[in-house]
Write a protein that holds these residues in place. Structure first.
Motif, mmCIF file in Angstrom:
data_model
loop_
_atom_site.group_PDB
_atom_site.id
_atom_site.type_symbol
_atom_site.label_atom_id
_atom_site.label_comp_id
_atom_site.label_asym_id
_atom_site.label_seq_id
_atom_site.Cartn_x
_atom_site.Cartn_y
_atom_site.Cartn_z
ATOM 1 N N UNK A 10 0.844 -1.200 0.000
ATOM 2 C CA UNK A 10 0.000 0.000 0.000
ATOM 3 C C UNK A 10 0.876 1.246 0.000
ATOM 4 N N UNK A 11 0.548 2.175 -0.895
ATOM 5 C CA UNK A 11 1.201 3.482 -0.943
ATOM 6 C C UNK A 11 0.108 4.531 -0.725
ATOM 7 N N UNK A 12 0.172 5.234 0.378
ATOM 8 C CA UNK A 12 -0.874 6.190 0.719
ATOM 9 C C UNK A 12 -0.290 7.602 0.769
ATOM 10 N N UNK B 237 7.120 -11.263 6.930
ATOM 11 C CA UNK B 237 7.381 -10.006 7.629
ATOM 12 C C UNK B 237 6.369 -8.925 7.270
ATOM 13 N N UNK B 238 6.357 -7.915 8.118
ATOM 14 C CA UNK B 238 5.540 -6.723 7.913
ATOM 15 C C UNK B 238 6.466 -5.523 8.038
ATOM 16 N N UNK B 239 6.307 -4.560 7.126
ATOM 17 C CA UNK B 239 7.190 -3.391 7.145
ATOM 18 C C UNK B 239 6.386 -2.133 6.815
ATOM 19 N N UNK B 240 6.696 -1.052 7.508
ATOM 20 C CA UNK B 240 5.991 0.203 7.263
ATOM 21 C C UNK B 240 6.959 1.375 7.336
ATOM 22 N N UNK B 241 6.630 2.446 6.598
ATOM 23 C CA UNK B 241 7.387 3.694 6.660
ATOM 24 C C UNK B 241 6.414 4.866 6.708
ATOM 25 N N UNK C 2 3.650 2.278 2.800
ATOM 26 C CA UNK C 2 4.383 3.543 2.771
ATOM 27 C C UNK C 2 3.373 4.679 2.841
ATOM 28 N N UNK C 3 3.446 5.437 3.930
ATOM 29 C CA UNK C 3 2.510 6.536 4.164
ATOM 30 C C UNK C 3 3.221 7.872 4.003
#
Length: 201
Positions: free
Chosen positions: A7-9, A114-118, A65-66
């Protein structure tokens, strides 16, 4: 094999304004950007994913990616100038990777779950006033809250190497409030606040 969710928000807000009056000029600029996101990569109960060929990998990943950006610029061209610029940015994110009970995941080489967020937030509030009297106020407020998690039930995971992780890859926040008043009588205020919370597990 790569069961994944990406997801790209993005949220952007911009406010520009000014006021002109022979006597008193007043301007208010208000910009707000908000992102609310829920992203999940899931391997369901009893699912079978096999990559048996030599050197084959399996990756199960939720990647988010937010981005949020808000700018407000104000000015006044009057004998008495009053301007107020306000910006807010809010980011709320839940990123989850899950493998349900009974799932069967196999890789000849590497199995990654895995789970990854920025999070990347930029806010800028500006006011530049001048006159016989001037009042300039700016405020910039950023709030972020994120939960990044990897959940594995009673599943069968087999590979030469099994990698399990939940990561907050980066949180970058730039919050600016600039206020300038030049006059015989002037008042200038600038406030910038940042409230951030990230949980990985």
């Amino acid at each position: 094999a790569e069961p994944d969710a990406e997801a790209h928000c993005d949220a952007d807000a911009e406010a520009d304004g000014g006021s002109i009056s022979l006597l008193v000029g007043y301007g208010l600029q208000d910009a707000s950007a908000s992102v609310t996101n829920s992203n999940e990569a899931q391997v369901g109960e009893g699912a079978v994913v096999h990559a048996d060929a030599t050197g084959s990998d399996v990756t199960v990943r939720a990647d988010t990616r937010n981005n949020a950006e808000a700018t407000a610029t104000g000015a006044s061209g009057s004998a008495v100038d009053i301007s107020d610029s306000r910006v807010t940015a809010n980011v709320t994110d839940t990123t989850t990777t899950s493998v349900a009970a009974g799932a069967d995941l196999r890789a000849a080489d590497v199995l990654t779950v895995d789970a990854v967020s920025t999070v990347d937030v930029n806010t800028d509030a500006e006011v530049d006033n001048g006159g016989i009297g001037a009042d300039a106020s700016t405020s910039s407020s950023v709030t972020t809250k994120g939960t990044t998690s990897t959940k594995i039930g009673d599943a069968d995971l087999r590979a030469a190497a099994v990698l399990i992780s939940a990561r907050v890859a980066g949180v970058e926040i730039d919050s600016e409030a600039d206020s300038s008043a030049s006059a015989l009588g002037s008042d200038s205020d600038a406030v910038s606040t940042v409230d951030t919370e990230s949980t990985a597990g």
